[in-house]
Design a protein around this motif. Sequence first.
Motif, mmCIF file in Angstrom:
data_model
loop_
_atom_site.group_PDB
_atom_site.id
_atom_site.type_symbol
_atom_site.label_atom_id
_atom_site.label_comp_id
_atom_site.label_asym_id
_atom_site.label_seq_id
_atom_site.Cartn_x
_atom_site.Cartn_y
_atom_site.Cartn_z
ATOM 1 N N GLY A 1 1.140 -1.323 0.133
ATOM 2 C CA GLY A 1 0.069 -0.159 -0.092
ATOM 3 C C GLY A 1 0.960 1.209 -0.062
ATOM 4 O O GLY A 1 0.547 2.234 -0.726
ATOM 5 N N HIS A 2 1.714 1.438 0.802
ATOM 6 C CA HIS A 2 2.763 2.553 1.011
ATOM 7 C C HIS A 2 3.481 2.747 -0.378
ATOM 8 O O HIS A 2 3.612 3.986 -0.917
ATOM 9 C CB HIS A 2 3.549 2.271 1.996
ATOM 10 C CG HIS A 2 4.877 3.486 2.032
ATOM 11 N ND1 HIS A 2 6.199 3.226 1.661
ATOM 12 C CD2 HIS A 2 4.890 4.711 2.224
ATOM 13 C CE1 HIS A 2 6.849 4.172 2.038
ATOM 14 N NE2 HIS A 2 5.892 5.086 2.264
ATOM 15 N N HIS A 3 3.909 1.434 -1.057
ATOM 16 C CA HIS A 3 4.449 1.499 -2.375
ATOM 17 C C HIS A 3 3.804 2.307 -3.440
ATOM 18 O O HIS A 3 3.886 3.341 -3.985
ATOM 19 C CB HIS A 3 4.947 0.272 -2.935
ATOM 20 C CG HIS A 3 5.664 0.370 -4.373
ATOM 21 N ND1 HIS A 3 6.995 0.238 -4.519
ATOM 22 C CD2 HIS A 3 5.068 0.431 -5.350
ATOM 23 C CE1 HIS A 3 7.361 0.382 -5.854
ATOM 24 N NE2 HIS A 3 6.224 0.506 -6.341
ATOM 25 N N LEU A 4 2.256 1.791 -3.558
ATOM 26 C CA LEU A 4 1.438 2.383 -4.607
ATOM 27 C C LEU A 4 0.792 3.888 -4.089
ATOM 28 O O LEU A 4 0.747 4.516 -5.129
ATOM 29 C CB LEU A 4 0.187 1.615 -4.505
ATOM 30 C CG LEU A 4 0.366 0.337 -4.992
ATOM 31 C CD1 LEU A 4 -0.870 -0.743 -4.842
ATOM 32 C CD2 LEU A 4 0.905 0.038 -6.341
ATOM 33 N N THR A 5 0.975 4.135 -3.034
ATOM 34 C CA THR A 5 0.557 5.609 -2.505
ATOM 35 C C THR A 5 1.445 6.663 -3.297
ATOM 36 O O THR A 5 1.222 7.520 -3.491
ATOM 37 C CB THR A 5 0.591 5.943 -1.039
ATOM 38 O OG1 THR A 5 2.066 5.724 -0.596
ATOM 39 C CG2 THR A 5 -0.426 5.228 -0.386
ATOM 40 N N GLN A 6 2.811 6.216 -3.574
ATOM 41 C CA GLN A 6 3.714 7.023 -4.175
ATOM 42 C C GLN A 6 3.741 7.044 -5.696
ATOM 43 O O GLN A 6 4.640 7.705 -6.288
ATOM 44 C CB GLN A 6 5.044 6.622 -3.933
ATOM 45 C CG GLN A 6 5.469 6.512 -2.303
ATOM 46 C CD GLN A 6 6.612 6.147 -1.496
ATOM 47 O OE1 GLN A 6 7.713 6.669 -1.762
ATOM 48 N NE2 GLN A 6 6.581 4.638 -1.244
#
Length: 305
Positions: A19-24
Amino acid sequence: MAIKTVSIIGLGALGVLYGHHLTQKIPKEDLRIIADAHRIERYQKDKIYCNQALVDFNYVTPETPCAPSDLVIFAFKHKDLDDAIKAVKHQIGEHTIFLSTLNGITSEREIGEYYGMEKMLYCVAQGMDALKIGNALTYTNKGILCFGDIEVGHLSEKTIEVAKFFESVALPYEVEKNMKHRMWGKFMTNVGVNQTIAYYEGDFSMIQRDGPERDMMIAAMREVMSIAQKEGVHLTEKDLIYWLKILDRLNPKGRPSTRQDMEARRTSEVELFAGTVISLGKKHQIKTPINQKLYDRIKYFESLF
């Protein structure tokens, strides 16, 4: 159809990591974190951190009507699967694709039986050393999502579209044309590493060096190899070496999920690991003394909670 919107259910280690990866990489509104109102309130109050960075997620309750997601990722413990399957019903459309990062070898079938196997890709998350304590996740190795169709050698349009999307967002991945073999290899690895480190109450370093801990892990993995043969999956010494090399590259101070469960005094996935091995061993008349030993010890730990 190109993938644009993604829904993730589960904010355990893998949910936060990916999720953190995709937020960027994609607009905030195109990534939905599915959770009930109580959990959302807690997440917003306590915040979520990934490698010390505050993560700003777009939370959506299961009841919230919305347009279908192109990709739904299941990222939680197997014991919560039934609830999670029902919680994503408003995310599902005609062309929605499912990926499950759950441990074990059954979640794809269970999800597919509810929504249709035509929406399902098989998936293995491997090589990550994510450690989640409370609301904070840390990791050194992001690992990869390995996915594909259950039919050996087949490359469906779903697989191609997910690969294109992961390429566009620079998410490490690998397309596998023999997913049943890969899934059993990951299951073999989880059975060995998760339970052995929980048994000895340690970290990855203890199975990365020669000694009784590594010997026990490999012995547990070999019991899975014997059972896999009876289940139509030919795991070999080459497979064992492949997965040992992956384990040897993990952060020595990291700990697998079963050990993290013990530390947090949570019920572990021992039934999914040793429980499955013991049951299949009985089915095929194969002795599984190492997994029985691991099962008994972990169940004893859990009885103290």
